[in-house]
Motif scaffolding. Structure first.
Motif, mmCIF file in Angstrom:
data_model
loop_
_atom_site.group_PDB
_atom_site.id
_atom_site.type_symbol
_atom_site.label_atom_id
_atom_site.label_comp_id
_atom_site.label_asym_id
_atom_site.label_seq_id
_atom_site.Cartn_x
_atom_site.Cartn_y
_atom_site.Cartn_z
ATOM 1 N N ILE A 61 41.874 17.390 -5.659
ATOM 2 C CA ILE A 61 41.781 17.822 -6.974
ATOM 3 C C ILE A 61 40.403 17.813 -7.491
ATOM 4 N N SER A 62 39.837 16.498 -7.033
ATOM 5 C CA SER A 62 38.387 16.560 -7.542
ATOM 6 C C SER A 62 37.379 17.446 -6.497
ATOM 7 N N PHE A 63 37.874 17.690 -5.582
ATOM 8 C CA PHE A 63 37.126 18.240 -4.619
ATOM 9 C C PHE A 63 37.491 19.972 -4.851
ATOM 10 N N GLY A 64 38.676 20.102 -5.053
ATOM 11 C CA GLY A 64 39.423 21.513 -5.765
ATOM 12 C C GLY A 64 38.304 21.812 -6.602
ATOM 13 N N ASN A 65 37.766 21.314 -8.191
ATOM 14 C CA ASN A 65 37.586 21.236 -9.155
ATOM 15 C C ASN A 65 35.882 20.915 -8.488
ATOM 16 N N ASN A 66 35.176 20.784 -8.551
ATOM 17 C CA ASN A 66 33.868 20.080 -7.279
ATOM 18 C C ASN A 66 33.262 18.272 -8.463
ATOM 19 N N MET A 67 34.734 17.546 -8.593
ATOM 20 C CA MET A 67 33.606 16.130 -8.861
ATOM 21 C C MET A 67 33.520 15.864 -7.489
ATOM 22 N N ARG A 94 30.338 14.337 -6.803
ATOM 23 C CA ARG A 94 29.630 12.781 -7.354
ATOM 24 C C ARG A 94 30.680 11.684 -7.537
ATOM 25 N N VAL A 95 31.267 11.842 -8.419
ATOM 26 C CA VAL A 95 32.023 10.489 -8.776
ATOM 27 C C VAL A 95 33.368 10.603 -7.377
ATOM 28 N N GLY A 96 34.036 11.473 -6.919
ATOM 29 C CA GLY A 96 34.583 11.330 -6.341
ATOM 30 C C GLY A 96 34.414 9.970 -5.103
ATOM 31 N N THR A 97 33.214 10.045 -4.727
ATOM 32 C CA THR A 97 32.861 9.757 -3.525
ATOM 33 C C THR A 97 32.432 8.531 -4.057
ATOM 34 N N LEU A 98 32.137 8.054 -5.134
ATOM 35 C CA LEU A 98 31.639 6.597 -5.263
ATOM 36 C C LEU A 98 33.094 6.034 -5.821
ATOM 37 N N TRP A 104 23.519 9.131 -8.441
ATOM 38 C CA TRP A 104 24.194 9.383 -8.891
ATOM 39 C C TRP A 104 25.060 7.946 -9.032
ATOM 40 N N MET A 105 24.267 7.307 -8.106
ATOM 41 C CA MET A 105 25.396 6.229 -7.557
ATOM 42 C C MET A 105 24.132 5.365 -8.990
ATOM 43 N N TRP A 106 23.700 5.416 -8.969
ATOM 44 C CA TRP A 106 22.596 4.349 -10.427
ATOM 45 C C TRP A 106 22.368 5.364 -11.337
ATOM 46 N N ASP A 107 22.957 6.144 -11.444
ATOM 47 C CA ASP A 107 22.890 6.786 -13.113
ATOM 48 C C ASP A 107 23.845 8.042 -13.155
ATOM 49 N N THR A 108 24.810 7.059 -13.467
ATOM 50 C CA THR A 108 26.248 7.319 -13.044
ATOM 51 C C THR A 108 27.048 9.042 -14.194
ATOM 52 N N ARG A 109 25.678 9.013 -15.594
ATOM 53 C CA ARG A 109 25.586 10.240 -15.935
ATOM 54 C C ARG A 109 24.871 11.409 -15.593
ATOM 55 N N LYS A 110 24.323 11.551 -14.177
ATOM 56 C CA LYS A 110 23.649 12.507 -13.440
ATOM 57 C C LYS A 110 25.650 12.890 -12.397
ATOM 58 N N CYS A 111 26.843 12.086 -12.572
ATOM 59 C CA CYS A 111 27.509 13.125 -11.786
ATOM 60 C C CYS A 111 28.313 14.444 -12.730
#
Length: 383
Positions: free
Chosen positions: A223-229, A231-235, A160-167
């Motif tokens: 919030i991003s951890f609680g609802n499992n975001m 991948r984008v959160g690490t970015l 997902w770092m190279w293709d953000t749609r995979k987030c």
């Protein structure tokens, strides 16, 4: 009553996409683990205390010896003449207005200029030493460098770092990896420690802006951890940590009086800040959260909150870059970084500028603007 409040706070309609419930995330398939906010908070809060203790040890055992090697002394500020009346007023108002000065002048039979000088000396007496600021910056520099290297090692092999749609594919049923969990817990603990230490660290002109920044960051991480975001959160976190490394490095060079190195590092910081926070973050990461997630997952109530917080951060980036650009332009055209517009509160007093200019006159005599001799006394933090 308690169960009603809990159900209202953790409403599935608010936090999760349509047709997804908390039990769906609490019972993952065999061999798969989904994020559980309670677990992270149970680790993050004690770790935040541990981070504060680690910082104290680091500053005492690592940063201070480095400061001594670089001949950065703690310094003993000039002490104001003891005066009970002025001290009592100082505790409630460090900068009396003209009306108060006139009243104090009559009460003490002092000239107003003498009273102003007393308050200036008294304020400077409370200012932190260069060594203290060096230790603070060295701690932040070390953390940002270590956590950024860890994040890059984790994200480099993440698709997902190279293709953000995979987030957003199969969201929110995305497995939690140990790398994601460790990264999130470390960042949350660090920002909680910053929230606490901000009230004891060097006071900056942008204190309220940094407070808003830390609160928004903590909310975003939680919030991003609680609802499992995740991948984008690490970015998001990685993009923010990158430029902070160069800011803290420039401040360290400034405190050690390596001016050319400071100027070079600050220009590098300005470029990296512009690239990561005004190019990569809004046009790559924020774009994915706003538009790609809308197309793949669809909006829901917490989605609006998350994007609102991200837009708050982006607004702060624009404000900070304006301040940074002013300093960078002076560094390029005058050959030296001038005083940071976010510097500690008393660093811009005439007496300080004058004394610093006299102390370093042999180094700055060729500069047109010799009154500006200190730089980068503010934080970003981070940031």
């Amino acid at each position: 009553m308690t169960s009603f409040i809990s159900a209202w706070i953790w409403s599935e309609r608010f936090w999760l996409p349509e047709n997804v419930s908390w039990p769906d995330l609490e019972h993952p398939p065999a061999g798969v683990e989904y994020p559980r906010l309670q677990h992270m908070l149970c680790h993050a809060f004690p770790l935040a205390v541990g981070v504060l203790l680690l910082r104290l040890l680091f500053e005492r055992l690592v940063a201070k010896p480095c400061a001594h090697i670089l001949q950065i002394q703690a310094g003993v500020p000039r002490r104001a003449q003891p005066n009970a009346v002025l001290e009592r007023l100082y505790q409630s108002n460090t900068s009396p207005d003209t009306r108060q000065l006139e009243g104090l002048s009559k009460q003490l039979d002092w000239e107003e200029r003498k009273i102003q000088r007393w308050f200036r000396i008294r304020r400077n007496q409370d200012r932190p030493s260069t060594q203290k600021k060096f230790c603070e910056s060295m701690w932040r520099f070390t953390f940002y460098l270590v956590i950024f290297i860890y994040a890059i090692c984790h994200l480099w092999v993440s698709p997902w770092m190279w293709d953000t749609r995979k987030c957003w594919y199969n969201y929110p049923f995305q497995p939690l990896s140990p790398g994601q969990y460790n990264y999130y817990v470390a960042e949350l603990a660090f920002y909680w420690s910053l929230m606490i230490s901000q009230f004891t660290d060097v006071k900056r002109k942008d204190f309220m802006i940094m407070l808003v920044h830390h609160l928004a960051t903590i909310l975003l991480i939680t919030i991003s951890f609680g609802n499992n975001m995740l991948r984008v959160g690490t970015l998001v976190m990685c993009a923010h940590d990158a430029s902070d490394i160069f800011l803290e490095a420039a401040k360290l060079a400034n405190y050690a009086k390596y001016q050319r190195l400071c100027d070079s590092l600050f220009v590098v910081f300005s470029i990296s800040f512009f690239l990561t926070r005004l190019i990569i973050f809004p046009f790559w990461v924020l774009y994915s959260v706003l538009f790609e997630s809308w197309q793949i997952v669809g909006p829901y109530q917490a989605w609006w909150l998350l994007n609102g917080l991200l837009l708050v951060l982006q607004t702060l980036h624009v404000i900070w870059f304006y301040l940074i650009a002013r300093i960078a332009v002076k560094a390029i055209f005058k050959g030296k970084v001038s005083k940071d517009d976010r510097s500690d509160i008393e660093s811009s007093t005439d007496e300080d500028i004058s004394s610093n200019s006299n102390k370093n006159a042999h180094q700055t005599s060729k500069l047109k603007d010799s009154s500006h001799t200190s730089v980068l006394n503010g934080e970003t933090h981070d940031h």
